[in-house]
Design a protein around this motif. Structure first.
Motif, PDB file in Angstrom:
ATOM      1  N   HIS A 126       0.753  -1.267  -0.027  1.00 25.37           N
ATOM      2  CA  HIS A 126      -0.015  -0.020  -0.095  1.00 25.37           C
ATOM      3  C   HIS A 126       0.917   1.107   0.088  1.00 25.37           C
ATOM      4  CE1 HIS A 126      -3.493  -2.307   0.546  1.00 25.37           C
ATOM      5  NE2 HIS A 126      -3.174  -3.017   1.567  1.00 25.37           N
ATOM      6  N   ASP A 127       2.248   1.003  -0.072  1.00 25.04           N
ATOM      7  CA  ASP A 127       3.030   2.330  -0.131  1.00 25.04           C
ATOM      8  C   ASP A 127       3.495   2.852  -1.393  1.00 25.04           C
ATOM      9  OD1 ASP A 127       4.949   3.999   0.543  1.00 25.04           O
ATOM     10  OD2 ASP A 127       5.629   3.103   2.411  1.00 25.04           O
ATOM     11  N   ARG A 128       2.858   3.672  -1.903  1.00 22.44           N
ATOM     12  CA  ARG A 128       3.585   4.100  -3.286  1.00 22.44           C
ATOM     13  C   ARG A 128       5.040   4.887  -3.372  1.00 22.44           C
ATOM     14  NH1 ARG A 128       2.645   9.146  -4.958  1.00 22.44           N
ATOM     15  NH2 ARG A 128       1.745  10.607  -3.345  1.00 22.44           N
ATOM     16  N   ARG A 129       5.557   5.030  -2.219  1.00 28.74           N
ATOM     17  CA  ARG A 129       6.890   5.482  -2.060  1.00 28.74           C
ATOM     18  C   ARG A 129       8.137   4.563  -2.212  1.00 28.74           C
ATOM     19  NH1 ARG A 129       6.583  10.074  -4.254  1.00 28.74           N
ATOM     20  NH2 ARG A 129       8.669  10.707  -3.662  1.00 28.74           N
ATOM     21  N   VAL A 130       7.377   3.036  -2.081  1.00 25.47           N
ATOM     22  CA  VAL A 130       8.313   2.183  -1.990  1.00 25.47           C
ATOM     23  C   VAL A 130       7.970   1.169  -3.377  1.00 25.47           C
ATOM     24  CG1 VAL A 130       9.116   0.187  -0.601  1.00 25.47           C
ATOM     25  CG2 VAL A 130       8.122   2.074   0.465  1.00 25.47           C
ATOM     26  N   SER A 131       8.973   0.796  -3.882  1.00 27.20           N
ATOM     27  CA  SER A 131       9.125   0.006  -5.006  1.00 27.20           C
ATOM     28  C   SER A 131      10.035  -1.350  -4.772  1.00 27.20           C
ATOM     29  CB  SER A 131       9.786   0.711  -6.386  1.00 27.20           C
ATOM     30  OG  SER A 131      10.217  -0.178  -7.264  1.00 27.20           O
TER      31      SER A 131
END
Ligand code: SAM
Length: 281
Positions: free
Chosen positions: A134-139
Motif C-alpha cells: 500500500h506504499d507508493r513511495r516504495v518499489s
C-alpha cells in the motif's frame, strides 16, 4: 540461495548496521530536498522474532535484546531504537518484531522520499512486496541487487543512499562488493554508499580493504565492530561497514555508540571497534 536472514535478525551485526543506517537516513532528511534509498539486498523488510527460525538461533537476544535491556544507551542510537520500540508497542519491553533495513529506512524517510528494494529470493521478495503493497513511495523489485545498481542509478533526485548488504554465500562476494562500489560511483559519484562485510579472520578483510583502496574512490570510511578476536575463520567474530561520502557528522556519532556496543555485545577480551578513513577526501 540458502541464506535466510530471519535466523540472524536483530543480532549484533544488524544492530551495528541498522544503527548506522538510521543515522544516515536521518541526516538525509535534514535538507529540504527529496532523496532515494536503494537497498540492493533487502531481505523481507520486517522479522517475526517469535518465529521458529528466529527462536532457533536466538541471535537477537544477544544483539538488540542486550541493547534494549541496558539502562545507558547513548543518544546516537536513538533514531534506530525509536523505530524498534515503535514496532513493539504495548509489549512491556518484550521484542516481537524487528525492522529490517527496508522498514527502518521507510520509518525515517519523509513522504517525499523514495525507497527502491531489490531482493532475489522468490519467497522473501514476495513477503517484501506484501509488506509495502500500500506504499507508493516504495518499489519492490525481485532481481539481482548488483543489476539493480545498474538499473536504478543515478536516481532522479540526485541525492541518496545505496546499501549493499549481501549474504556472503559466494566465494567471490567481497570482489563483487568492491566492483559494486565502482559501479555505484560511476553512475552516482555524489551518493552515500554503505557496504556491509563480515569479519571472521583478518586476511580476507585486509584483501577487501586493498581492493577498495585500489578502486581509486576517495572519501572512504571504515567502521568495524568485533565482538571477539578476529582469529577464527569458522565464525562471525565481527563485521564492518565501508562508507563512501558518509555525512561529516557520522564518524563522531559512530564513536558515540561503538564503545557502548563493544561493551554490551562483546563476548571476550578481543572485542573492539574502529572508525578510520581508509582513503581521504
Ligand atoms: C543479509 S540479508 C539482507 C538484510 C537486510 N539488508 C537488512 O538489513 O534487513 C541478504 C539478502 O540478500 C538476498 N540475496 C542474496 N543474493 C542476492 C542477490 N544477488 N540480489 C539480491 N538479493 C540477494 C538474500 O535472499 C537475503 O534476503
Amino acid at each position: 540461495m540458502n541464506y535466510r536472514h530471519i535466523y540472524h535478525a536483530g543480532n549484533f551485526a544488524d544492530v551495528f548496521k541498522h544503527a548506522t543506517l538510521a543515522l544516515i537516513v536521518r541526516h538525509l532528511t535534514l535538507k529540504d530536498k527529496s532523496f532515494c534509498v536503494l537497498d540492493t539486498h533487502a531481505g523481507v523488510g520486517a522479522y517475526d522474532l517469535g518465529s521458529e527460525q528466529a527462536l532457533k538461533t536466538g541471535e537477537f537476544r544477544d544483539g538488540i535484546g542486550r541493547v534494549l535491556a541496558s539502562p545507558e544507551c547513548p543518544p546516537s542510537l536513538s533514531p534506530y531504537l525509536d523505530v524498534v520500540r515503535d514496532l513493539n508497542p504495548g509489549t512491556g519491553g518484550a521484542l516481537r518484531r524487528y525492522p529490517g533495513s527496508p522498514l527502518l529506512a521507510r520509518a525515517l524517510m519523509r513522504p517525499c522520499d523514495r525507497l527502491v528494494l531489490a531482493e532475489l529470493h522468490p519467497e522473501d521478495a514476495e513477503s517484501l512486496a506484501a509488506l509495502f503493497r500500500h506504499d507508493r513511495r516504495v518499489s519492490v523489485q525481485r532481481m539481482d541487487g548488483y543489476a539493480a545498481v545498474k538499473a536504478f542509478l543515478p536516481p532522479p533526485e540526485r541525492r541518496g543512499l545505496i546499501l549493499v548488504d549481501p549474504p556472503f554465500e559466494e566465494r567471490d562476494e567481497a570482489q563483487r562488493l568492491a566492483d559494486a562500489l565502482k559501479a555505484v560511483h560511476r553512475r552516482f559519484a555524489t551518493g552515500i554508499t554503505m557496504l556491509w562485510y563480515p569479519i571472521k579472520d583478518r586476511a580476507p578483510v585486509a584483501a577487501f580493504h586493498d581492493a577498495l583502496e585500489a578502486s581509486g574512490i576517495r572519501s572512504l570510511l571504515i567502521a568495524e565492530l568485533l565482538i571477539r578476536a578476529d582469529d577464527d575463520p569458522g565464525r562471525l567474530n565481527g563485521c564492518g561497514l565501508a562508507l563512501v561520502n558518509a555525512p561529516w557528522t557520522l564518524p563522531g556519532a559512530l564513536a558515540g555508540f561503538l564503545p557502548f556496543l563493544c561493551r554490551t555485545l562483546g563476548r571476550d577480551p578481543g572485542a573492539r571497534w574502529r572508525v578510520d578513513r581508509l582513503v581521504g577526501e
